[in-house]
Design a protein around this motif. Sequence first.
Motif, PDB file in Angstrom:
ATOM      1  N   ASP A 205      10.646   8.080 -13.244  1.00  0.00           N
ATOM      2  CA  ASP A 205      10.426   8.943 -12.083  1.00  0.00           C
ATOM      3  C   ASP A 205      11.665   9.007 -11.198  1.00  0.00           C
ATOM      4  O   ASP A 205      11.972  10.061 -10.627  1.00  0.00           O
ATOM      5  CB  ASP A 205       9.233   8.412 -11.283  1.00  0.00           C
ATOM      6  CG  ASP A 205       8.902   9.303 -10.097  1.00  0.00           C
ATOM      7  OD1 ASP A 205       8.719  10.522 -10.313  1.00  0.00           O
ATOM      8  OD2 ASP A 205       8.832   8.779  -8.961  1.00  0.00           O
ATOM      9  N   ARG A 206      12.393   7.926 -11.085  1.00  0.00           N
ATOM     10  CA  ARG A 206      13.586   7.905 -10.232  1.00  0.00           C
ATOM     11  C   ARG A 206      14.747   8.695 -10.829  1.00  0.00           C
ATOM     12  O   ARG A 206      15.602   9.186 -10.094  1.00  0.00           O
ATOM     13  CB  ARG A 206      14.041   6.455 -10.018  1.00  0.00           C
ATOM     14  CG  ARG A 206      13.146   5.635  -9.102  1.00  0.00           C
ATOM     15  CD  ARG A 206      13.717   4.244  -9.000  1.00  0.00           C
ATOM     16  NE  ARG A 206      12.920   3.358  -8.164  1.00  0.00           N
ATOM     17  CZ  ARG A 206      13.171   2.065  -8.014  1.00  0.00           C
ATOM     18  NH1 ARG A 206      14.195   1.510  -8.659  1.00  0.00           N
ATOM     19  NH2 ARG A 206      12.403   1.325  -7.232  1.00  0.00           N
ATOM     20  N   ASN A 207      14.797   8.786 -12.139  1.00  0.00           N
ATOM     21  CA  ASN A 207      15.937   9.423 -12.797  1.00  0.00           C
ATOM     22  C   ASN A 207      15.830  10.948 -12.679  1.00  0.00           C
ATOM     23  O   ASN A 207      15.164  11.606 -13.478  1.00  0.00           O
ATOM     24  CB  ASN A 207      15.987   9.001 -14.265  1.00  0.00           C
ATOM     25  CG  ASN A 207      17.290   9.395 -14.936  1.00  0.00           C
ATOM     26  OD1 ASN A 207      18.090  10.144 -14.388  1.00  0.00           O
ATOM     27  ND2 ASN A 207      17.498   8.880 -16.132  1.00  0.00           N
TER      28      ASN A 207
ATOM     29  N   ALA B 198      20.988   2.581  -8.083  1.00  0.00           N
ATOM     30  CA  ALA B 198      21.774   2.314  -9.286  1.00  0.00           C
ATOM     31  C   ALA B 198      20.913   1.963 -10.485  1.00  0.00           C
ATOM     32  O   ALA B 198      21.411   1.854 -11.610  1.00  0.00           O
ATOM     33  CB  ALA B 198      22.759   1.177  -9.024  1.00  0.00           C
ATOM     34  N   GLY B 199      19.620   1.758 -10.293  1.00  0.00           N
ATOM     35  CA  GLY B 199      18.761   1.353 -11.402  1.00  0.00           C
ATOM     36  C   GLY B 199      19.045  -0.059 -11.852  1.00  0.00           C
ATOM     37  O   GLY B 199      19.022  -0.367 -13.044  1.00  0.00           O
ATOM     38  N   ASP B 200      19.310  -0.949 -10.903  1.00  0.00           N
ATOM     39  CA  ASP B 200      19.618  -2.341 -11.210  1.00  0.00           C
ATOM     40  C   ASP B 200      18.356  -3.061 -11.670  1.00  0.00           C
ATOM     41  O   ASP B 200      17.268  -2.861 -11.129  1.00  0.00           O
ATOM     42  CB  ASP B 200      20.203  -3.032  -9.970  1.00  0.00           C
ATOM     43  CG  ASP B 200      20.915  -4.329 -10.321  1.00  0.00           C
ATOM     44  OD1 ASP B 200      20.354  -5.099 -11.110  1.00  0.00           O
ATOM     45  OD2 ASP B 200      22.031  -4.555  -9.800  1.00  0.00           O
ATOM     46  N   VAL B 201      18.532  -3.949 -12.659  1.00  0.00           N
ATOM     47  CA  VAL B 201      17.390  -4.672 -13.204  1.00  0.00           C
ATOM     48  C   VAL B 201      16.743  -5.581 -12.167  1.00  0.00           C
ATOM     49  O   VAL B 201      15.540  -5.849 -12.216  1.00  0.00           O
ATOM     50  CB  VAL B 201      17.832  -5.488 -14.443  1.00  0.00           C
ATOM     51  CG1 VAL B 201      18.830  -6.571 -14.045  1.00  0.00           C
ATOM     52  CG2 VAL B 201      16.639  -6.075 -15.152  1.00  0.00           C
ATOM     53  N   LYS B 202      17.517  -6.047 -11.179  1.00  0.00           N
ATOM     54  CA  LYS B 202      16.958  -6.932 -10.150  1.00  0.00           C
ATOM     55  C   LYS B 202      15.902  -6.216  -9.319  1.00  0.00           C
ATOM     56  O   LYS B 202      14.931  -6.828  -8.870  1.00  0.00           O
ATOM     57  CB  LYS B 202      18.080  -7.448  -9.249  1.00  0.00           C
ATOM     58  CG  LYS B 202      19.065  -8.360  -9.965  1.00  0.00           C
ATOM     59  CD  LYS B 202      20.155  -8.836  -9.010  1.00  0.00           C
ATOM     60  CE  LYS B 202      21.145  -9.743  -9.730  1.00  0.00           C
ATOM     61  NZ  LYS B 202      22.219 -10.200  -8.821  1.00  0.00           N
TER      62      LYS B 202
END
Length: 616
Positions: free
Chosen positions: A426-428, A594-598
């Motif tokens: 959804d964010r992309n 940034a779509g960071d895994v954290k």
Amino acid sequence: MPTSEVRQTGSSPLPSVTPPRLKSPAKSRQATDGGSKTSEYTQDDEFITEFTDISEASVDDVVLAEKEKAFLTEGSRPLDSINEVELEEDDFSDVESDADDELDETGYQSSHSRVSQTSVKSESEPDVDYDTDLELEDSDKWLHPDLYDRDTTGVNRYLRMCQKLDIQPITYFLKHMQDSELIMKYHGLGPLGMKAMSDPLEINTTIEKMDLEGNYMLGIGATYLSRILKDNVYVTELTLSENKIGNTGAQAISDLLLENKTITYLDLKGNNIEDGAAECLCDMLSRNTDLKTLILRHNGFEDEGAKQIRDALIDNDTLITLDLSWNHFQFKGCCSIAEGLAENTGLKYLNLCMNGFGLEGAKALEDMLKENHTLLELDISFCRIPLNGAAHIAAGLQNNDTLEKLNIGYNQIQGEGGYVVLVAADRNDHGAIKHLNFGNLTVKTEFKKLSDQMIENKSMTIIYGGVMSDVTSFKRPNIDPWEHHQSDPMTKLKEWLDQAGYRLVDLLLTFDRDGSLSLDIHELKAGIRNAGIDMTDLEIEILMKNLDDDNSGTIEMKELMQGAEKHTLDTREAIKYKEEQDKKDAERKRQMKAGDVKDFQKIIQDSDVIKPSQIV
């Protein structure tokens, strides 16, 4: 020079020279090798002519050879319908023209040319009891069928090969060997059946698609087929699945595709191919630029073979579809394949279903999805990806702009893992994802709400299992010091005192009506109402409880001062917490963008925790 004698029988004169007798190729060779042997030609047992001259025998050999060629070209016509005189005149005309040019030393024609002329004249005269020796020619065809075979369909070659191998011909193959598609699944060919079929396939020019699934041809059968397909320029699709060809057959197929430039589709599913054949297959992939689809499903490749596949994926940029599902890759092998995909620039459809990715493999997939910009479909179902691995898949998906279809079903990602993958899609805003398959995953209501929204706004297809009801978590809730400070009644009381310019002592003296230097609940409520402080009865009761340390029912000066001091310390801690939280929120926003895994890991951690606002 031999002489000839003419006798009359009735009214028809006999020819001066008997027509030469047709011979088989074997007899012609014997005549040539025999030197100056004496030949007899008999007619009605009355006329005998002997040729003792070597040159005359050689002329007959030339004539016979030419006549045999004439008969071979007319193989499709009945023998009795062939115009023998016409064939003989054409054959002898060449010999006569050559003989005219041959003169002996005295200027006269040699006996060679005279015999030729005499033979030509005899052809125009009636023939009596002409012996053609057809029986011998027919026997020669049986002895050498390959020299006389004019069958371009390959039927005769197949039947002869079946007879030679002592196996039963397959009627289906005989009927369909001239079709553009040859589909022979589970016909029980075996190695010998494959060898018999290979012989007619060598001359076949019609078959374009060949499906030989489940015929147990083994490695030797695949070798037979590979040999005849090396020069074939017609077959474009080859299916050899479930034939147990093993490493030997894989080697033969690899050698085939190093030379064959027309096969674009190859299916080797379920053939017990192991790491021993990985090197030759991958060497073929590195050098072959024509193969577009390769199916290696249900084989025995392991981590060592995965390293070879990685190198092939790096070198090959023309392969479009690759199926490596149901092999024996563990997380090391999966990481190797992901590394190759990160540098690959041609593959569009990849199936890695039923392999052991685990957490490390999921991390490698994250890097691959961020680097790869050509892959359109990816199947990683049944790959033992855990809950924390879903965060890595989500991070890679949010940073990918080409993937259209992802199958991540039947992994151990749970409802929270499925939710973060959905959030990433959804964010992309620049992504191409249109199809998400979570298998039978049971999700929460927040997943369903977001899914319905994405289906409506982005026209996506999202597959998942049922929706479970929200349940109370048994995890300890996280208490936010700042929110607790803001909601503390003492905070409101201190803010009012600061604005009014009062001290706590002044407040106590103002609220204390009986002069006891203490406040009970009634005096506290009346004083707060008269002062106009915005506090509810519940908040006043909480304030009374927090300040009354000895539970006497009254607040004394000492307790009031201690409460004020404790509130000051709590305020400092709350402010410090707020500053740290602001920094974390800023970092979190950066991670989300940034779509960071954290960020996704944080979502998973918070998804099953009750917030303080839910507690009264």
